[in-house]
Scaffold this motif. Structure first.
Motif, PDB file in Angstrom:
ATOM      1  N   VAL A 398      81.852  46.860  18.493  1.00 47.86           N
ATOM      2  CA  VAL A 398      83.907  48.285  18.814  1.00 47.86           C
ATOM      3  C   VAL A 398      83.124  49.292  18.666  1.00 47.86           C
ATOM      4  N   CYS A 399      82.033  49.960  17.682  1.00 44.54           N
ATOM      5  CA  CYS A 399      81.370  51.532  17.589  1.00 44.54           C
ATOM      6  C   CYS A 399      80.976  51.636  19.175  1.00 44.54           C
ATOM      7  N   ARG A 400      80.865  50.966  20.018  1.00 48.82           N
ATOM      8  CA  ARG A 400      80.002  51.586  20.993  1.00 48.82           C
ATOM      9  C   ARG A 400      81.156  51.703  21.865  1.00 48.82           C
ATOM     10  N   TYR A 401      82.238  51.248  21.885  1.00 48.14           N
ATOM     11  CA  TYR A 401      83.182  51.901  22.848  1.00 48.14           C
ATOM     12  C   TYR A 401      84.150  52.910  21.810  1.00 48.14           C
ATOM     13  N   HIS A 402      83.889  53.253  20.367  1.00 52.18           N
ATOM     14  CA  HIS A 402      85.082  54.189  20.000  1.00 52.18           C
ATOM     15  C   HIS A 402      83.690  55.181  18.967  1.00 52.18           C
ATOM     16  N   VAL A 403      83.832  56.151  19.683  1.00 53.62           N
ATOM     17  CA  VAL A 403      82.490  56.431  19.514  1.00 53.62           C
ATOM     18  C   VAL A 403      82.843  58.083  18.496  1.00 53.62           C
ATOM     19  N   HIS A 404      83.254  57.873  17.320  1.00 54.67           N
ATOM     20  CA  HIS A 404      82.851  58.993  15.483  1.00 54.67           C
ATOM     21  C   HIS A 404      82.065  59.193  15.258  1.00 54.67           C
ATOM     22  N   GLN A 405      81.580  60.797  15.356  1.00 51.48           N
ATOM     23  CA  GLN A 405      81.805  62.157  15.464  1.00 51.48           C
ATOM     24  C   GLN A 405      80.386  61.793  13.122  1.00 51.48           C
ATOM     25  N   LEU A 406      79.188  61.596  13.245  1.00 52.85           N
ATOM     26  CA  LEU A 406      78.818  61.219  11.922  1.00 52.85           C
ATOM     27  C   LEU A 406      78.065  62.812  11.358  1.00 52.85           C
ATOM     28  N   ARG A 407      78.873  62.840   9.908  1.00 56.20           N
ATOM     29  CA  ARG A 407      78.551  64.387   9.447  1.00 56.20           C
ATOM     30  C   ARG A 407      77.572  63.853   8.019  1.00 56.20           C
ATOM     31  N   PHE A 408      76.152  64.538   8.176  1.00 53.34           N
ATOM     32  CA  PHE A 408      75.677  64.553   7.217  1.00 53.34           C
ATOM     33  C   PHE A 408      75.407  66.387   6.090  1.00 53.34           C
ATOM     34  N   VAL A 409      75.249  65.980   5.097  1.00 54.67           N
ATOM     35  CA  VAL A 409      75.307  67.227   4.389  1.00 54.67           C
ATOM     36  C   VAL A 409      74.672  66.775   3.035  1.00 54.67           C
ATOM     37  N   HIS A 428      87.152  64.255   8.697  1.00 54.52           N
ATOM     38  CA  HIS A 428      87.144  64.209   7.067  1.00 54.52           C
ATOM     39  C   HIS A 428      86.396  63.438   6.500  1.00 54.52           C
ATOM     40  N   LEU A 429      85.258  62.531   6.501  1.00 55.59           N
ATOM     41  CA  LEU A 429      84.531  62.188   5.789  1.00 55.59           C
ATOM     42  C   LEU A 429      82.914  62.601   5.750  1.00 55.59           C
ATOM     43  N   ALA A 430      81.847  63.097   5.027  1.00 57.43           N
ATOM     44  CA  ALA A 430      80.833  62.816   5.016  1.00 57.43           C
ATOM     45  C   ALA A 430      79.966  62.305   4.364  1.00 57.43           C
ATOM     46  N   ILE A 431      78.605  62.069   5.255  1.00 59.72           N
ATOM     47  CA  ILE A 431      77.576  61.356   3.929  1.00 59.72           C
ATOM     48  C   ILE A 431      76.622  62.047   3.865  1.00 59.72           C
ATOM     49  N   ALA A 432      76.684  62.157   2.415  1.00 58.91           N
ATOM     50  CA  ALA A 432      75.764  62.590   1.573  1.00 58.91           C
ATOM     51  C   ALA A 432      74.687  61.976   1.478  1.00 58.91           C
ATOM     52  N   GLN A 433      73.641  63.390   1.428  1.00 59.75           N
ATOM     53  CA  GLN A 433      71.756  63.267   1.595  1.00 59.75           C
ATOM     54  C   GLN A 433      71.350  63.984   0.796  1.00 59.75           C
ATOM     55  N   LYS A 434      70.602  63.650  -0.103  1.00 59.41           N
ATOM     56  CA  LYS A 434      69.295  64.647  -0.593  1.00 59.41           C
ATOM     57  C   LYS A 434      67.656  64.418  -0.142  1.00 59.41           C
ATOM     58  N   SER A 679      75.136  51.434  28.197  1.00 59.67           N
ATOM     59  CA  SER A 679      74.586  52.097  27.048  1.00 59.67           C
ATOM     60  C   SER A 679      75.123  53.776  26.240  1.00 59.67           C
ATOM     61  N   PRO A 680      75.660  53.539  25.510  1.00 59.41           N
ATOM     62  CA  PRO A 680      76.377  55.012  25.050  1.00 59.41           C
ATOM     63  C   PRO A 680      75.297  55.755  24.757  1.00 59.41           C
ATOM     64  N   THR A 681      75.516  56.498  24.377  1.00 60.93           N
ATOM     65  CA  THR A 681      74.777  57.621  23.813  1.00 60.93           C
ATOM     66  C   THR A 681      75.459  57.562  22.382  1.00 60.93           C
ATOM     67  N   ILE A 682      75.510  57.566  20.972  1.00 62.38           N
ATOM     68  CA  ILE A 682      75.664  58.112  19.596  1.00 62.38           C
ATOM     69  C   ILE A 682      75.040  59.299  19.478  1.00 62.38           C
ATOM     70  N   THR A 683      76.566  60.409  19.406  1.00 64.69           N
ATOM     71  CA  THR A 683      76.211  60.869  18.664  1.00 64.69           C
ATOM     72  C   THR A 683      76.299  61.490  17.128  1.00 64.69           C
ATOM     73  N   ILE A 684      74.760  61.333  16.536  1.00 68.98           N
ATOM     74  CA  ILE A 684      75.486  62.080  14.625  1.00 68.98           C
ATOM     75  C   ILE A 684      74.688  63.643  14.347  1.00 68.98           C
ATOM     76  N   GLU A 685      75.990  63.881  14.079  1.00 69.83           N
ATOM     77  CA  GLU A 685      75.711  65.090  13.838  1.00 69.83           C
ATOM     78  C   GLU A 685      74.884  65.229  12.245  1.00 69.83           C
ATOM     79  N   ASN A 686      74.735  66.391  12.063  1.00 74.97           N
ATOM     80  CA  ASN A 686      73.617  66.325  10.437  1.00 74.97           C
ATOM     81  C   ASN A 686      73.734  67.869  10.260  1.00 74.97           C
TER      82      ASN A 686
END
Length: 702
Positions: A398-409, A428-434, A679-686
């Motif tokens: 499912v994620c292969r055909y519905h690609v949503h931007q993944l953000r890290f903050v 409207h959702l971001a993954i917090a990291q340290k 063979s999709p390319t998933i873009t993850i913006e950090n």
């Protein structure tokens, strides 16, 4: 001997400095005036005064009268001066000096004998006890009236000084913009004068000092001594200071506005002195500037809120939450990573899994690979709308055909910056990291939680936002709902529950046949038959004129639209067609928005793996354009069109409405069902928002 003049002196030097000295002064004729029954020193000036033997003071021109004041011995007697100490009783007539001397008689029996008294000539040798009447600067009624007027002016200047200077220009501007109609009028009248600052201060103080001094002088002229001090001090302090200032402290705005003409008059009157002094103070002290810090504003709002609370307390809570946003970080509001509901890539989306996802009530679900700290994608619940659980697709598929931007903050990102990012509408959702620095080896990123727009809004409102699908009321302490559990969304898995409006089976089959035959976008090679049937069942709408407004607009002229509409039952009025404004009525099997479907047929194959990413880029650019130019129209999806007509449902109408999102979901679900190898390319913006740098990382997924 001859006396040509006299001088009356106090007995001691201290009496000379006393305002109640025994010697009063001289009359216009040169007669010396003394207080009655008061000892004074009388000094006689003349020639051959050593020959004098007696000196007397008479009031009846009779030097032999026994009532006369008589002296036969002197304090001082020299050739040109004789001094005596005398006390003069009150008399209506003037005291004259009587003189007597001894003379020698020549002859064989030479001897001395006393001569008769004689009166010294000239009014300058006279003394009187009749005190002259007190002279006023002005006639008594006028002088009393002047004191009353001056007391009023002093009260005005004193009260106005407190009232006007207590209102700084910033407060007046606030009142002028947010006060009542009367308060705004008064503030606008005072504001130009109040901005003069030190010029106004110097005017008030100079005029007040002059008026108070004039009051003291006039009181002293009316009465003397301690009484003048007490009366003038009482009138100035109580009537001209305490009373007007206590009134103007509470009513300074009204009083200042109603007497602004007097203030301007005194500023003009004292300008030769007060204006230069004001300019000097502006240069030395500086102009008046009032700046309220965030903490001061918050404290002012707390103090201004009524103790009983009510709506003011609720508004204060929201205001405090908004103002405190800059001091808080993502880590203060995020959901900890251990409490985040996640799915593994290999999870099969069968009926049980989908039911669990829907029961959780989350719209965005992080997807990880092997380890929960290795998040690789986001799954939106809406991506499951057209998926058949019996197909047993995996989350990865499912994620292969519905690609949503993944953000890290970073978890120490300020919430204010995070809110600005969410406002762009890209996500409207971001993954917090340290950053973790081990004792040995290189530092690495560790996931700590998830932050959403709802978390920030809750922090602003200072309250939890609980919808019908939430199972917990707080993301941090994980408090469970006490009143009722979240609604069970598994009912949406039932086949018949997805129908928005019930239509007959024959009409449904006819609609499916019409779409697959007349619209290339719904051919079998684009949308599979089972998914097309589900699209029809989920997107049928019904307009009931009796339960809503008189008209139900489906399209507005020149307003961008992203939906295709097919009329199934009823009628629609189409107006404002073209430049001539023609109109007609459309009935069943008339469609609108074919431009949307035609564009989707062209671009859908190119967006098969990046449709959502394309949409996000469009949303991001449109959001940025809106920030740069608020009047600029928001950009839509590339498939949107601008109708040159207006379509309105005037009667009960049933129609099929398919928007871009619903069509692309069906298209992607068809691709998954057909198992098209991709063979999709998933873009993850950090984005490291704290450094304001967005780092893009590309992960190839096989």
């Amino acid at each position: 001997p001859r006396v040509v003049g006299i001088r009356v002196e106090p007995l001691t030097d201290s009496d000379e400095e006393d305002e109640h000295s025994p010697f009063v002064g001289y009359t216009s004729e040169g007669i010396s005036v003394v207080h009655p029954d008061t000892e004074v020193r009388v000094v006689l000036f003349g020639w051959w005064l050593t020959e004098l033997t007696d000196v007397a003071f008479t009031t009846n021109n009779n030097c032999s009268d026994r009532s006369n004041i008589h002296f036969s011995s002197f304090d001082v007697q020299v050739e040109g001066r004789v001094s005596v100490t005398a006390e003069f009783p009150h008399a209506d007539e003037n005291y004259q000096i009587c003189l007597r001397m001894k003379r020698k008689i020549a002859g064989p029996n030479a001897k001395e004998e006393l001569t008769p008294f004689w009166i010294a000539e000239g009014t300058k040798t006279w003394i009187t006890t009749k005190l002259p009447p007190h002279k006023h600067y002005f006639p008594l009624p006028i002088q009393i009236a002047m004191i009353v007027v001056l007391l009023c002016l002093s009260g005005f200047l004193s009260g106005n000084n407190v009232g006007l200077l207590a209102l700084n220009p910033t407060e007046l501007e606030i009142i002028a913009k947010s006060g009542t109609k009367t308060e705004r009028k008064h503030a606008l009248a005072i504001l130009p004068v109040r901005r003069s600052g030190n010029f106004l201060l110097c005017t008030q103080l100079i005029c007040n000092v002059v008026v108070n001094s004039a009051i003291a002088i006039l009181f002293e002229n009316l009465t003397t001594g301690l009484l003048a001090l007490i009366v003038s001090s009482f009138c100035i302090v109580v009537l001209a200071e305490i009373v007007p200032q206590s009134y103007c402290v509470k009513n300074g705005l009204t009083f200042g506005a109603r007497t602004i003409f007097l203030t301007r008059f005194f500023m003009m009157l004292s300008s030769p002195l007060s204006w230069p002094l004001g300019k000097i103070l502006d240069y030395v002290v500086g102009h008046e500037v009032t700046v309220y810090s965030r903490d001061r504003l918050m404290q002012m709002m707390i103090m201004a809120t009524p103790a009983e609370g009510g709506h003011f307390a609720d508004d204060l809570k929201i205001a405090m939450g908004a103002m405190g946003l800059s001091e808080k970080k993502v880590s203060n509001v995020m959901t900890k990573i251990d409490d985040v509901f996640m799915l593994q890539e290999d999870t099969v989306l069968n009926t049980k899994t989908v039911a669990e996802i829907l029961h959780r009530g989350y719209t965005r679900i992080p997807v990880y690979e092997d380890d929960r700290h290795n998040v690789t994608a986001l799954l939106f619940v809406k991506d499951l709308a057209l998926i058949n659980p019996d197909d047993n697709f995996t989350v990865r598929t499912v994620c292969r055909y519905h690609v949503h931007q993944l953000r890290f903050v970073m978890e120490d990102t300020p919430l204010r910056i995070m809110l600005e990012e969410f406002k762009r509408g890209d996500y409207h959702l971001a993954i917090a990291q340290k950053i973790v620095q081990p004792e040995e080896g290189d530092p690495f990123y560790e996931l700590t939680g998830v932050v959403t727009l709802e978390d920030i809004v809750e922090e602003i409102l200072q309250a939890e936002i609980v919808d019908e699908t939430d199972t917990v009321t707080d993301n941090i302490i994980r408090a469970q709902r006490t009143k009722s559990q979240a609604h069970d969304l598994t009912r949406f898995l039932e086949e018949d529950s997805s129908v928005t409006t019930d239509i007959s089976l024959q009409l449904r089959l006819a609609t499916i046949q019409w779409l697959s035959t007349n619209q290339p976008a719904f051919h079998a090679d684009m949308i599979s038959r089972p998914l097309l049937e589900r699209v029809v069942r989920q997107n049928v709408r019904h307009v009931d004129i009796n339960n809503r407004a008189k008209t139900a607009p489906l399209y507005q002229k020149h307003q961008m639209s992203e939906r295709f509409i097919l009329i199934l039952e009823g009628r629609v009025t189409v107006t404002n067609i073209g430049q001539n404004g023609m109109q007609f009525e459309a009935g069943p099997w008339h469609c609108f928005g074919e431009e949307v479907l035609n564009k989707l047929v062209e671009i859908a194959p190119h967006l098969s793996h990046h449709s959502n990413r394309f949409g996000s880029v469009s949303a991001l650019s449109s959001s940025q354009d809106t920030l740069d130019d608020p009047n600029k129209e928001i950009k839509r999806h590339p498939a949107a069109f601008s109708p040159d007509f207006t379509a309105i449902a005037l009667d009960e109408c049933t129609y099929l409405e398919v928007n871009v999102s619903a069509y692309l979901n069906a298209y992607h679900a068809s691709l998954m069902q057909l198992a098209i190898p991709k063979s999709p390319t998933i873009t993850i913006e950090n984005p490291d928002l704290q450094a304001n740098n967005l780092q893009n990382t590309t992960i190839e997924e096989e």
